[in-house]
Structure formats: structure tokens, C-alpha cells
Design a protein around this motif. Structure first.
Motif, PDB file in Angstrom:
ATOM      1  N   MET A   1       0.842  -1.194   0.000  1.00  0.00           N
ATOM      2  CA  MET A   1       0.000   0.000   0.000  1.00  0.00           C
ATOM      3  C   MET A   1       0.873   1.238   0.000  1.00  0.00           C
ATOM      4  N   ARG A   2       0.465   2.247  -0.739  1.00  0.00           N
ATOM      5  CA  ARG A   2       1.196   3.510  -0.772  1.00  0.00           C
ATOM      6  C   ARG A   2       0.568   4.465   0.228  1.00  0.00           C
ATOM      7  N   PHE A   3       1.380   4.992   1.164  1.00  0.00           N
ATOM      8  CA  PHE A   3       0.874   5.855   2.212  1.00  0.00           C
ATOM      9  C   PHE A   3       1.032   7.312   1.816  1.00  0.00           C
ATOM     10  N   ILE A  27       1.060   7.090  16.167  1.00  0.00           N
ATOM     11  CA  ILE A  27       1.376   5.696  16.490  1.00  0.00           C
ATOM     12  C   ILE A  27       2.081   5.665  17.832  1.00  0.00           C
ATOM     13  N   ALA A  28       1.519   4.937  18.791  1.00  0.00           N
ATOM     14  CA  ALA A  28       2.152   4.727  20.094  1.00  0.00           C
ATOM     15  C   ALA A  28       2.565   3.263  20.193  1.00  0.00           C
ATOM     16  N   ILE A  29       3.842   3.020  20.415  1.00  0.00           N
ATOM     17  CA  ILE A  29       4.377   1.660  20.487  1.00  0.00           C
ATOM     18  C   ILE A  29       4.866   1.387  21.906  1.00  0.00           C
ATOM     19  N   ILE A  30       4.454   0.257  22.445  1.00  0.00           N
ATOM     20  CA  ILE A  30       4.896  -0.208  23.761  1.00  0.00           C
ATOM     21  C   ILE A  30       5.655  -1.515  23.575  1.00  0.00           C
ATOM     22  N   LYS A 198       0.331   0.639  10.062  1.00  0.00           N
ATOM     23  CA  LYS A 198       0.261   1.897   9.321  1.00  0.00           C
ATOM     24  C   LYS A 198      -1.092   2.062   8.634  1.00  0.00           C
ATOM     25  N   ARG A 199      -1.625   0.988   8.120  1.00  0.00           N
ATOM     26  CA  ARG A 199      -2.954   1.087   7.496  1.00  0.00           C
ATOM     27  C   ARG A 199      -4.011   1.510   8.522  1.00  0.00           C
ATOM     28  N   LEU A 200      -3.964   0.909   9.710  1.00  0.00           N
ATOM     29  CA  LEU A 200      -4.934   1.252  10.750  1.00  0.00           C
ATOM     30  C   LEU A 200      -4.742   2.682  11.239  1.00  0.00           C
ATOM     31  N   ARG A 204      -7.762   5.195  11.304  1.00  0.00           N
ATOM     32  CA  ARG A 204      -8.348   5.588  12.587  1.00  0.00           C
ATOM     33  C   ARG A 204      -7.795   6.898  13.145  1.00  0.00           C
ATOM     34  N   GLY A 205      -6.647   7.327  12.660  1.00  0.00           N
ATOM     35  CA  GLY A 205      -6.038   8.535  13.186  1.00  0.00           C
ATOM     36  C   GLY A 205      -5.002   8.282  14.256  1.00  0.00           C
ATOM     37  N   SER A 206      -5.147   7.184  15.002  1.00  0.00           N
ATOM     38  CA  SER A 206      -4.150   6.804  16.002  1.00  0.00           C
ATOM     39  C   SER A 206      -4.276   5.311  16.283  1.00  0.00           C
ATOM     40  N   VAL A 207      -3.159   4.699  16.656  1.00  0.00           N
ATOM     41  CA  VAL A 207      -3.164   3.282  17.011  1.00  0.00           C
ATOM     42  C   VAL A 207      -2.237   3.058  18.191  1.00  0.00           C
ATOM     43  N   VAL A 208      -2.586   2.045  18.990  1.00  0.00           N
ATOM     44  CA  VAL A 208      -1.750   1.577  20.094  1.00  0.00           C
ATOM     45  C   VAL A 208      -1.191   0.221  19.694  1.00  0.00           C
TER      46      VAL A 208
END
Length: 243
Positions: A1-3, A27-30, A198-200, A204-208
Motif C-alpha cells: 500500500m502507498r501511504f 502511532i504509540a508503540i509499547i 500503518k494502514r490502521l 483511525r487517526g491513532s493506534v496503540v
């Protein structure tokens, strides 16, 4: 997919009558499970950008890794062990079990939280059994609520979790995990889930996102995190998504 790049997203939003201030997907990564392997934990702490780390209570390297993460500008979470199955052997120190009464629950949580220096939030380690139980989740949210500005991230190990519902009822800031980067530690799995992340985020605007200090996960994050800004994404500390 092209972002889409951040600039392209901003232009599209402006043309649609919106504001460019909210165009970058966040994007928040734990990175979970720190506390046992020193070298892997140190490598996770050195990841570029505001990656957060979740540290297991009572593990041999818990204190040194939590303090090192804080010194390196990373947000620290208590990675609280919760019982996953009725027949689950109690292998993790300071695990919360279904058969605990309220006083036992409070004492275990107190000791777990105190064992992880600089913790600003809590997320669950396992817990497919406990997160389904409203009574125990209410106790957990009461303990979190009693500590100013502490938040909760539901690792969402079961779709039957009631953790977010109870957090909302008690006014605890909370989010659930959207993506596991490494449901298995194979490089192709991590790469696939990173793309899904990245797709999500765009949708959605943000992902955990939750990952673990596996070699394949750390390899990919070391390589790909520096590219996110140029691709139009903003890497943020998990606390930013609690506001």
C-alpha cells in the motif's frame, strides 16, 4: 500500500474544510516484557523516538531497566501479570489471581507498582481470565485511580475483556491495544503487522501497538522507525493518546 505523506494529508483535509493540525496519524508503540533479559531490554530502551516500555514487576532486571528507560526519555509502564486461565500456574512474581480477596489484591498491586520505578501507567501481562471479570477489573481501576495521572492500557488478550468499560465508569484514562507486532517472532510476521499498523493509523487517526523484545521485532523497529515521519506518521508516547 502507498501511504500519503503528511503534506498530502494536510492538503486533502484543508480542501475538505478541516484543519491541518490533526492530519498526521499517531502511532504509540509499547515494548512489553522487560525485566529478565538485560541486553534485549537495553536494546529496546535505545529504540529511536518516544517508544514506551512495560516492565514486569519483581524480575531480576526490573529496577535497572526501568531506571535506564526513564533516563533515556522513555515512558515506563508497570506490566502487571494477570491470571490467564483457571489452571494457570503462578509463574510470574506478583501476579494477580482470581482467587484473591480485596486485601490480597491491593497488597499485590501495591508491591508490583512500587517495584517499577517511574511507572506512569499500567498494562496487563496476559490476563485473558482476569480481564473478563468485572469485580477484579473494578478493583484494578480503583487502585489505578488512587494514583494521580496513572493510566491503563488493555493489552486486549481476549475480546471478552471488560477493562475499558470499568475504566470508563471510574474515570480512568484508558486505551486498548490495536496491533500486536509479533504474535509470533518470525520476521515476516513482524513486517506484515507493521504494515497493518500503518494502514490502521491512516484509517483511525491513532493506534496503540504492542511488541516484545524479540530480535526480529527490534531489528525491524530499528530500521523502520526513523522512516515514519517522512511517511507522514507521528510516533508518540503512549500518554499522548490518553489526553
Amino acid at each position: 500500500m502507498r501511504f500519503l505523506t503528511a503534506a498530502t494529508c494536510a492538503l486533502l483535509l484543508i480542501l475538505a474544510g478541516g484543519s491541518a493540525a490533526t492530519t498526521e496519524p499517531r502511532i504509540a508503540i509499547i515494548i512489553d516484557d522487560l525485566g529478565y533479559r538485560l541486553a534485549a531490554g537495553q536494546r529496546a530502551i535505545r529504540l529511536p523516538g518516544p517508544v514506551s516500555v512495560a516492565v514486569l514487576p519483581g524480575a531480576p532486571r526490573t529496577e535497572v531497566l526501568a531506571r535506564a528507560a526513564y533516563a533515556n526519555g522513555k515512558e515506563v509502564l508497570l506490566h502487571l501479570p494477570l491470571q490467564a486461565r483457571p489452571d494457570d500456574p503462578a509463574e510470574e512474581p506478583m501476579r494477580i489471581n482470581l482467587d484473591m480477596n480485596r486485601d490480597e489484591f491491593r497488597d499485590t498491586f501495591d508491591r508490583a507498582f512500587a517495584s517499577v520505578p517511574h511507572a506512569v501507567g499500567v498494562n496487563n501481562h496476559r490476563g485473558s481470565l482476569l480481564t473478563r471479570h468485572p469485580g477484579h477489573m473494578q478493583w484494578l481501576m480503583e487502585e489505578i485511580q488512587a494514583r494521580d495521572a496513572v493510566f491503563f492500557v488493555d493489552s486486549f488478550t481476549t475480546h471478552q475483556s471488560v477493562a475499558l468499560q470499568l475504566a470508563g465508569e471510574l474515570g480512568v484514562h484508558a486505551r486498548k491495544r490495536d496491533v500486536f507486532l509479533d504474535p509470533d517472532p518470525a520476521p515476516e510476521t513482524v513486517a506484515r503487522e507493521f504494515k497493518r499498523m500503518k494502514r490502521l493509523a491512516v484509517k483511525r487517526g491513532s493506534v496503540v501497538v504492542i511488541g516484545h523484545p524479540h530480535a526480529a521485532t527490534l531489528d525491524l523497529l530499528e530500521r523502520e522507525l526513523p522512516k515514519l515521519a517522512d511517511e507522514g506518521f507521528r510516533l508518540v508516547a503512549i500518554s499522548e493518546l490518553m489526553q
